[in-house]
Scaffold this active site. Structure first.
Site, PDB file in Angstrom:
ATOM      1  N   HIS A 237       3.062  -1.995 -13.369  1.00  0.00           N
ATOM      2  CA  HIS A 237       4.452  -2.236 -13.747  1.00  0.00           C
ATOM      3  C   HIS A 237       5.133  -0.906 -13.988  1.00  0.00           C
ATOM      4  O   HIS A 237       4.522   0.021 -14.510  1.00  0.00           O
ATOM      5  CB  HIS A 237       4.534  -3.106 -15.011  1.00  0.00           C
TER       6      HIS A 237
ATOM      7  N   ASP B 149       3.124 -11.742 -13.100  1.00  0.00           N
ATOM      8  CA  ASP B 149       2.846 -12.559 -11.916  1.00  0.00           C
ATOM      9  C   ASP B 149       1.364 -12.850 -11.728  1.00  0.00           C
ATOM     10  O   ASP B 149       0.998 -13.644 -10.868  1.00  0.00           O
ATOM     11  CB  ASP B 149       3.380 -11.845 -10.662  1.00  0.00           C
TER      12      ASP B 149
HETATM   13  N1  CMC Z   1      -2.701  -1.665  -6.773  1.00  0.00           N
HETATM   14  C1  CMC Z   1      -3.183  -0.448  -6.481  1.00  0.00           C
HETATM   15  N2  CMC Z   1      -2.565   0.711  -6.813  1.00  0.00           N
HETATM   16  C2  CMC Z   1      -1.392   0.611  -7.458  1.00  0.00           C
HETATM   17  C3  CMC Z   1      -0.824  -0.627  -7.799  1.00  0.00           C
HETATM   18  C4  CMC Z   1      -1.525  -1.797  -7.447  1.00  0.00           C
HETATM   19  N3  CMC Z   1      -1.006  -3.006  -7.745  1.00  0.00           N
HETATM   20  N4  CMC Z   1       0.346  -0.422  -8.440  1.00  0.00           N
HETATM   21  C5  CMC Z   1       0.517   0.903  -8.502  1.00  0.00           C
HETATM   22  N5  CMC Z   1      -0.540   1.542  -7.916  1.00  0.00           N
HETATM   23  C6  CMC Z   1      -0.760   2.995  -7.846  1.00  0.00           C
HETATM   24  C7  CMC Z   1       0.140   3.639  -6.795  1.00  0.00           C
HETATM   25  O1  CMC Z   1      -0.505   3.700  -5.537  1.00  0.00           O
HETATM   26  C8  CMC Z   1       0.353   5.009  -7.419  1.00  0.00           C
HETATM   27  O2  CMC Z   1      -0.820   5.763  -7.216  1.00  0.00           O
HETATM   28  P1  CMC Z   1      -0.727   7.379  -7.020  1.00  0.00           P
HETATM   29  O3  CMC Z   1      -0.232   7.919  -8.338  1.00  0.00           O
HETATM   30  O4  CMC Z   1      -2.123   7.794  -6.679  1.00  0.00           O
HETATM   31  O5  CMC Z   1       0.234   7.601  -5.886  1.00  0.00           O
HETATM   32  C9  CMC Z   1       0.434   4.726  -8.909  1.00  0.00           C
HETATM   33  O6  CMC Z   1      -0.357   3.541  -9.109  1.00  0.00           O
HETATM   34  C10 CMC Z   1       1.852   4.498  -9.422  1.00  0.00           C
HETATM   35  O7  CMC Z   1       2.433   3.449  -8.637  1.00  0.00           O
HETATM   36  P2  CMC Z   1       3.949   3.391  -8.167  1.00  0.00           P
HETATM   37  O8  CMC Z   1       4.041   2.605  -6.924  1.00  0.00           O
HETATM   38  O9  CMC Z   1       4.513   4.776  -8.175  1.00  0.00           O
HETATM   39  O10 CMC Z   1       4.581   2.598  -9.384  1.00  0.00           O
HETATM   40  P3  CMC Z   1       5.995   1.920  -9.401  1.00  0.00           P
HETATM   41  O11 CMC Z   1       6.428   1.954 -10.815  1.00  0.00           O
HETATM   42  O12 CMC Z   1       6.899   2.535  -8.386  1.00  0.00           O
HETATM   43  O13 CMC Z   1       5.715   0.415  -8.918  1.00  0.00           O
HETATM   44  C11 CMC Z   1       5.030  -1.849  -8.953  1.00  0.00           C
HETATM   45  C12 CMC Z   1       5.524  -0.644  -9.779  1.00  0.00           C
HETATM   46  C13 CMC Z   1       5.028  -3.074  -9.850  1.00  0.00           C
HETATM   47  C14 CMC Z   1       5.981  -2.080  -7.783  1.00  0.00           C
HETATM   48  C15 CMC Z   1       3.596  -1.531  -8.442  1.00  0.00           C
HETATM   49  O14 CMC Z   1       2.714  -1.399  -9.518  1.00  0.00           O
HETATM   50  C16 CMC Z   1       3.099  -2.602  -7.469  1.00  0.00           C
HETATM   51  O15 CMC Z   1       3.333  -2.495  -6.257  1.00  0.00           O
HETATM   52  N6  CMC Z   1       2.394  -3.654  -7.982  1.00  0.00           N
HETATM   53  C17 CMC Z   1       1.994  -4.770  -7.135  1.00  0.00           C
HETATM   54  C18 CMC Z   1       3.162  -5.714  -6.925  1.00  0.00           C
HETATM   55  C19 CMC Z   1       3.464  -6.534  -8.164  1.00  0.00           C
HETATM   56  O16 CMC Z   1       2.571  -7.071  -8.816  1.00  0.00           O
HETATM   57  N7  CMC Z   1       4.757  -6.657  -8.460  1.00  0.00           N
HETATM   58  C20 CMC Z   1       5.243  -7.486  -9.596  1.00  0.00           C
HETATM   59  C21 CMC Z   1       5.817  -6.615 -10.675  1.00  0.00           C
HETATM   60  S1  CMC Z   1       6.017  -7.511 -12.242  1.00  0.00           S
HETATM   61  C22 CMC Z   1       7.219  -8.691 -11.916  1.00  0.00           C
HETATM   62  C23 CMC Z   1       8.542  -8.095 -11.692  1.00  0.00           C
HETATM   63  O17 CMC Z   1       9.186  -7.646 -12.641  1.00  0.00           O
HETATM   64  O18 CMC Z   1       8.949  -8.089 -10.543  1.00  0.00           O
END
Ligand code: CMC
Length: 438
Positions: A321, A378
């Protein structure tokens, strides 16, 4: 460039509170600039850089808006480090345990829980608007049977503007209630269309959640009784999704609303933003991921390994998140609720065991620990939706039904804010410099 802060008494964001504020100085190319500091009621602090471009020629750079305050809002407070979520000051746990979804909707939209007789009055007001105009049924006929219900929801929200124009403040306020009331009817009709069953009309004697379940699961000439366990599970899920301050869909709603686009068009944009798998679409993806693990023999280690391998393009859906860095309070509540609801309904779902095993494996893996990746809202919501009979491609629609009062509250707050301006970010151009057409 240097940024210096120093004490100075400034009025806080809350009109009834004065805080011992700090004043920031930006030193840039040898010149000093003052940056006003804005402080919220929970002591959240921001530099106000609205004038920065005019005074210095610089803009701030923050792709993904991870550290940008786009507005001041009195609706929802989140502390991601401490796992705090409050609607209008009320902790999410208290609301989840005691309130009805409609009470929470009132709280978000108007700032207070409905008190005494207001509660029934509010329920009756919403109930009176649950019917769809008969002409709207023709739209449903035109969609292919397997149309995704999120596409139908967005199209129907937008088309409501053709039936209910917004000529004045009274129309506008009533349209907010109309939308809240009609959204479950639209959602249930889209499901009925997908299974080829006749539409079931809303019933005014039922509360919000019971009425939705009735429209989803009743069939003509048969009695359908809403189970209290199913009702309560739905009520809980809707409350937990009801608002989450600035997020992709809510900020989209505010962005579209900032141009003074009508309520329904703004909400249709919110639905579209929510649909994506990184946002509300994740609940559908979680179940599909768990089913994939089950079908491949149930080995969670492979999924964890794939999620760590950037080249795989696979992420653990329902994990991570932008804001919560220790736990998502909604996920905690839902994990417990999943156990309870499945027992109450006598449902045995192997996906729940896989989800728990996956959570444990990930939480003990340094990749997830270092990046502070925890189950989000989720991760367990889909298990509960499955148990109460909601089909997988309706999960994101359920999220939208829950989030709707939050979107409306934010849209309303912005509309009433005399300082609100059209949203118009800046960029740093990286394309070709001037070249001549030959
Ligand atoms: N699985 C594997 N690696 C992950 C995941 C995951 N679910 N989420 C983040 N990472 C890694 C990402 O690859 C990055 O690694 P590095 O630092 O080595 O590059 C690091 O963690 C930070 O991730 P980010 O993508 O920069 O984080 P963000 O804040 O931009 O994205 C997120 C947040 C929720 C989109 C992401 O965690 C994700 O894609 N999660 C899976 C989708 C999901 O469950 N979404 C629902 C969110 S909660 C409901 C809502 O409010 O929508």
């Amino acid at each position: 460039m240097e940024l210096v802060t120093g004490s100075r008494e400034r009025p806080s964001a809350s009109p009834d509170r004065k805080a011992d504020m700090q004043n920031a100085k930006l030193i840039l190319d040898g010149k000093e600039y003052e940056l006003p500091i804005v402080v919220g009621t929970e002591n959240e602090k921001a530099f106000d850089c609205q004038k920065l471009r005019d005074t210095t020629g610089y803009v701030t750079m923050d792709p993904g808006y991870g550290n940008t305050g786009a507005c001041q809002s009195s609706i929802t407070f989140i502390d991601g480090e401490k796992g705090i979520l409050r609607y209008r000051g009320y902790p999410i746990d208290d609301l989840a345990e005691r309130a009805s979804f409609l009470e929470v909707a009132h709280l978000l939209m108007y700032g207070e829980l409905p008190a005494g007789g207001q509660r029934l009055e509010w329920q009756n007001y919403v109930t009176r608007h649950t019917l769809l105009h008969e002409d709207m049924k023709k739209f449903f006929e035109g969609f292919p049977r397997h149309a995704h219900p999120m596409a139908i929801l967005a199209a129907m929200f937008s088309s409501l503007s053709t039936f209910y124009p917004e000529n004045n403040e009274t129309d506008l306020e009533q349209n907010m209630v109309r939308l809240l009331a009609k959204a479950p009817t639209i959602a249930a009709f889209s499901y009925k269309k997908s299974v080829g069953q006749p539409f079931i009309y809303p019933r005014n004697d039922l509360d919000y959640c019971s009425n939705f379940l009735h429209m989803m699961f009743a069939v003509p000439a048969q009695t359908y009784t809403v189970s209290p366990a199913v009702h309560d599970a739905l009520n809980l899920l809707l409350i937990l999704h009801a608002d989450h301050e600035q997020n992709c869909s809510t900020s989209t709603v505010r962005m579209v609303g900032s141009s003074r686009a009508n309520l329904f068009a703004s909400m249709a944009a919110g639905v579209s933003a929510l649909w994506g798998p990184l946002h509300g679409g994740a609940n559908q993806e979680v179940i599909e991921m768990l089913e994939g693990i089950r079908d491949a023999g149930g080995n969670v280690a492979n999924a964890v390994a794939a999620a760590k391998d950037k080249a795989s393009g696979f992420r653990l859906m329902g994990f991570g998140h932008r804001v919560y860095k220790n736990f998502d309070p909604r996920a905690k509540i839902l994990k417990k609720a999943a156990d309870r609801v499945l027992v109450e309904l006598g449902v045995r779902d192997p996906l729940l065991d896989i989800a728990k095993a996956l959570e444990e494996a990930a939480l003990n893996d340094p990749y997830f620990v270092e990046r502070k990746l925890y189950p989000n809202v989720d991760f367990y919501s889909g298990i509960i939706y499955r148990a109460i009979g909601i089909p997988t491609d309706m999960f994101t629609v359920m999220f939208a039904l829950g989030r709707l009062p939050g979107w409306i509250a934010h849209w309303r707050e912005q509309r009433h804010d005399p300082k609100a301006r059209i949203n118009r970010p800046r960029q740093i151009y990286t394309g070709p410099t001037l070249r001549r057409f030959v």
